[in-house]
Design an enzyme around this catalytic site. Structure first.
Site, PDB file in Angstrom:
ATOM      1  NE  ARG A 140     -54.485  92.154  23.060  1.00 50.95           N
ATOM      2  CZ  ARG A 140     -55.432  92.349  22.167  1.00 50.95           C
ATOM      3  NH1 ARG A 140     -56.317  91.410  21.902  1.00 50.95           N
ATOM      4  NH2 ARG A 140     -55.527  93.494  21.526  1.00 50.95           N
TER       5      ARG A 140
ATOM      6  CG  LEU B 113     -43.795  96.733  35.075  1.00 53.38           C
ATOM      7  CD1 LEU B 113     -43.917  95.320  34.511  1.00 53.38           C
ATOM      8  CD2 LEU B 113     -43.013  96.703  36.382  1.00 53.38           C
TER       9      LEU B 113
ATOM     10  CD1 TRP C 102     -48.031  92.869  21.129  1.00 49.33           C
ATOM     11  CD2 TRP C 102     -47.617  90.723  20.658  1.00 49.33           C
ATOM     12  NE1 TRP C 102     -46.998  92.458  21.923  1.00 49.33           N
ATOM     13  CE2 TRP C 102     -46.730  91.149  21.656  1.00 49.33           C
ATOM     14  CE3 TRP C 102     -47.533  89.414  20.184  1.00 49.33           C
ATOM     15  CZ2 TRP C 102     -45.763  90.299  22.210  1.00 49.33           C
ATOM     16  CZ3 TRP C 102     -46.580  88.573  20.732  1.00 49.33           C
ATOM     17  CH2 TRP C 102     -45.716  89.000  21.731  1.00 49.33           C
ATOM     18  CB  ILE C 103     -49.344  95.907  16.085  1.00 52.99           C
ATOM     19  CG1 ILE C 103     -48.240  96.951  15.863  1.00 52.99           C
ATOM     20  CG2 ILE C 103     -50.538  96.152  15.159  1.00 52.99           C
ATOM     21  CD1 ILE C 103     -47.442  96.770  14.602  1.00 52.99           C
ATOM     22  NE  ARG C 104     -55.957  98.663  17.168  1.00 55.50           N
ATOM     23  CZ  ARG C 104     -57.288  98.701  17.299  1.00 55.50           C
ATOM     24  NH1 ARG C 104     -58.019  97.683  16.883  1.00 55.50           N
ATOM     25  NH2 ARG C 104     -57.896  99.749  17.810  1.00 55.50           N
TER      26      ARG C 104
ATOM     27  CD  GLU D 280     -44.560  92.993  11.326  1.00 55.13           C
ATOM     28  OE1 GLU D 280     -45.110  94.105  11.438  1.00 55.13           O
ATOM     29  OE2 GLU D 280     -45.164  91.948  11.037  1.00 55.13           O
TER      30      GLU D 280
ATOM     31  NE  ARG E 279     -46.498  93.192   1.459  1.00 53.56           N
ATOM     32  CZ  ARG E 279     -46.147  94.094   2.348  1.00 53.56           C
ATOM     33  NH1 ARG E 279     -45.584  93.720   3.479  1.00 53.56           N
ATOM     34  NH2 ARG E 279     -46.317  95.371   2.104  1.00 53.56           N
TER      35      ARG E 279
ATOM     36  CB  ALA F  11     -43.339  90.757   3.730  1.00 54.65           C
ATOM     37  NE  ARG F  12     -42.817  98.062   0.481  1.00 50.41           N
ATOM     38  CZ  ARG F  12     -42.523  99.371   0.430  1.00 50.41           C
ATOM     39  NH1 ARG F  12     -42.342 100.060   1.529  1.00 50.41           N
ATOM     40  NH2 ARG F  12     -42.408  99.973  -0.724  1.00 50.41           N
TER      41      ARG F  12
HETATM   42  C1  LIG Z   1     -60.572  90.896  23.995  1.00 53.05           C
HETATM   43  C2  LIG Z   1     -60.317  92.059  23.097  1.00 53.05           C
HETATM   44  C3  LIG Z   1     -61.154  92.329  22.045  1.00 53.05           C
HETATM   45  C4  LIG Z   1     -60.914  93.420  21.200  1.00 53.05           C
HETATM   46  N1  LIG Z   1     -61.749  93.650  20.150  1.00 53.05           N
HETATM   47  C5  LIG Z   1     -61.511  94.699  19.327  1.00 53.05           C
HETATM   48  C6  LIG Z   1     -62.373  94.973  18.215  1.00 53.05           C
HETATM   49  O1  LIG Z   1     -63.345  94.273  17.965  1.00 53.05           O
HETATM   50  N2  LIG Z   1     -62.073  96.016  17.408  1.00 53.05           N
HETATM   51  C7  LIG Z   1     -61.009  96.851  17.662  1.00 53.05           C
HETATM   52  O2  LIG Z   1     -60.788  97.801  16.913  1.00 53.05           O
HETATM   53  N3  LIG Z   1     -60.180  96.613  18.696  1.00 53.05           N
HETATM   54  C8  LIG Z   1     -60.404  95.563  19.533  1.00 53.05           C
HETATM   55  N4  LIG Z   1     -59.546  95.327  20.575  1.00 53.05           N
HETATM   56  C9  LIG Z   1     -58.376  96.196  20.744  1.00 53.05           C
HETATM   57  C10 LIG Z   1     -58.615  97.212  21.871  1.00 53.05           C
HETATM   58  O3  LIG Z   1     -59.675  98.085  21.559  1.00 53.05           O
HETATM   59  C11 LIG Z   1     -57.327  98.022  22.135  1.00 53.05           C
HETATM   60  O4  LIG Z   1     -56.994  98.729  20.960  1.00 53.05           O
HETATM   61  C12 LIG Z   1     -56.145  97.157  22.491  1.00 53.05           C
HETATM   62  O5  LIG Z   1     -56.518  96.212  23.457  1.00 53.05           O
HETATM   63  C13 LIG Z   1     -55.026  98.035  23.040  1.00 53.05           C
HETATM   64  O6  LIG Z   1     -55.381  98.471  24.326  1.00 53.05           O
HETATM   65  P1  LIG Z   1     -54.936  99.877  24.887  1.00 53.05           P
HETATM   66  O7  LIG Z   1     -55.427 100.982  24.032  1.00 53.05           O
HETATM   67  O8  LIG Z   1     -55.346  99.912  26.336  1.00 53.05           O
HETATM   68  O9  LIG Z   1     -53.322  99.729  24.827  1.00 53.05           O
HETATM   69  P2  LIG Z   1     -52.255 100.815  24.426  1.00 53.05           P
HETATM   70  O10 LIG Z   1     -52.516 101.342  23.074  1.00 53.05           O
HETATM   71  O11 LIG Z   1     -50.911 100.201  24.679  1.00 53.05           O
HETATM   72  O12 LIG Z   1     -52.496 101.998  25.422  1.00 53.05           O
HETATM   73  C14 LIG Z   1     -52.201 101.850  26.825  1.00 53.05           C
HETATM   74  C15 LIG Z   1     -52.989 102.905  27.578  1.00 53.05           C
HETATM   75  O13 LIG Z   1     -52.493 104.200  27.193  1.00 53.05           O
HETATM   76  C16 LIG Z   1     -53.579 105.117  27.128  1.00 53.05           C
HETATM   77  N5  LIG Z   1     -53.690 105.597  25.733  1.00 53.05           N
HETATM   78  C17 LIG Z   1     -53.034 105.129  24.657  1.00 53.05           C
HETATM   79  N6  LIG Z   1     -53.349 105.844  23.567  1.00 53.05           N
HETATM   80  C18 LIG Z   1     -54.233 106.765  23.959  1.00 53.05           C
HETATM   81  C19 LIG Z   1     -54.959 107.769  23.290  1.00 53.05           C
HETATM   82  N7  LIG Z   1     -54.845 107.970  21.978  1.00 53.05           N
HETATM   83  N8  LIG Z   1     -55.794 108.538  24.008  1.00 53.05           N
HETATM   84  C20 LIG Z   1     -55.943 108.349  25.339  1.00 53.05           C
HETATM   85  N9  LIG Z   1     -55.311 107.407  26.047  1.00 53.05           N
HETATM   86  C21 LIG Z   1     -54.459 106.623  25.368  1.00 53.05           C
HETATM   87  C22 LIG Z   1     -54.832 104.372  27.571  1.00 53.05           C
HETATM   88  O14 LIG Z   1     -54.977 104.537  28.962  1.00 53.05           O
HETATM   89  C23 LIG Z   1     -54.485 102.940  27.258  1.00 53.05           C
HETATM   90  O15 LIG Z   1     -55.195 101.981  28.034  1.00 53.05           O
HETATM   91  C24 LIG Z   1     -59.791  94.253  21.430  1.00 53.05           C
HETATM   92  C25 LIG Z   1     -58.946  93.982  22.499  1.00 53.05           C
HETATM   93  C26 LIG Z   1     -59.186  92.906  23.327  1.00 53.05           C
HETATM   94  C27 LIG Z   1     -58.241  92.621  24.470  1.00 53.05           C
END
Ligand SMILES: Cc1cc2nc3c(=O)[nH]c(=O)nc-3n(C[C@H](O)[C@H](O)[C@H](O)COP(=O)(O)OP(=O)(O)OC[C@H]3O[C@@H](n4cnc5c(N)ncnc54)[C@H](O)[C@@H]3O)c2cc1C
Length: 236
Positions: free
Chosen positions: A201, A191, A89-91, A99, A174, A102-103
């Protein structure tokens, strides 16, 4: 609040615009209203608006990726999820997380134990290397696995408590906890970023546990801006 998995939940605790008291948000559509207000400011005085109708304007914005009016609608969720779900999620960087630490505090002994049904669809997929597929084992073995996961979780928690009891710092103790332990955070997201999150997701390639959270988020958020959610679905 929507319960998710065995100990988790998602709750919508605040939004901008706010949900009006008395009427269901799907009737007042405060989020849709905010989107069209923002869009109409940006095109005031120009005859580029495709239609004066709110629903059509929102569909036009979303279809043509005019995303900034969507950023005017913001949600604040309170969420409790296993750490392996939180890791995914935090990606999503466009958003803000606070969050539990846990420290500073001891983590509660809430662990996600996959159900037998989940384990039965939790065999290693061959085609989608990240995914699950029908398990090569049966119900009896799945029940045994669920029990073993629970025992393993309990034993790691006992070790955690033992370390804490002997004066080891929370931040260090932890390290013995597995990623199925629950954490909790507040998530603020607009949104535009929410649609991106949901698109990724809710997809069948996303992990089943993460999809359950995305479903709950969708259920809570959609009534605030039903036209926008309808238009977004049409783009999938
Ligand atoms: C099914 C699935 C499998 C995955 N597998 C992996 C994996 O194996 N390894 C891994 O590391 N990750 C994996 N991920 C994570 C994925 O690569 C993304 O990091 C995550 O889905 C967040 O997406 P996002 O960057 O679009 O979202 P957000 O970070 O919320 O960004 C939203 C949008 O903002 C823009 N944006 C944000 N930051 C930047 C930036 N720095 N430069 C340019 N544009 C930007 C982009 O348009 C982006 O789509 C996976 C994700 C999914 C859904």
């Amino acid at each position: 609040m929507i319960k998710v998995l065995d100990h988790g939940f998602v709750d919508l605790v605040d939004s901008m615009p706010k949900i009006c008291d008395g009427l269901p948000p799907s009737m007042t559509r405060p989020g849709d209203q905010r989107i069209v207000d923002a869009a109409r400011v940006s095109i005031a005085g120009e005859d580029v608006r495709p239609t004066s109708d709110d629903e059509k304007l929102i569909r036009y914005l979303i279809k043509n990726q005019h995303g900034t009016p969507l950023e005017k609608v913001v949600f604040e969720f309170d969420c409790k999820m296993p750490i392996f779900v939180a890791r995914q999620w935090i990606r999503h960087r466009i958003g803000s997380f606070n969050e539990m630490s846990a420290r500073y505090g001891k983590l509660p002994d809430d662990f996600y134990i996959p159900s037998i049904e989940r384990l039965l669809m939790g065999g290693q997929a061959k085609l989608n290397k990240q995914g699950s597929a029908e398990a090569p084992f049966g119900e009896a073995l799945a029940a045994q696995f669920a029990k073993s996961i629970a025992l393993h979780s309990e034993s790691s928690y006992r070790l955690y408590e033992g370390l804490l009891g002997n004066g080891v710092a929370r931040e260090l103790a932890r390290v013995v906890l597995p990623v199925n332990i629950y954490t909790r955070w507040f998530w603020t997201v607009n949104l535009r970023a929410l649609f991106n999150f949901l698109g990724l997701r809710l997809h069948e390639h996303a992990q089943w546990e993460s999809r359950q959270y995305a479903e709950a988020v969708l259920q809570l958020a959609a009534p605030l801006a039903p036209y926008a959610f309808k238009a977004w679905r049409e783009t999938l």
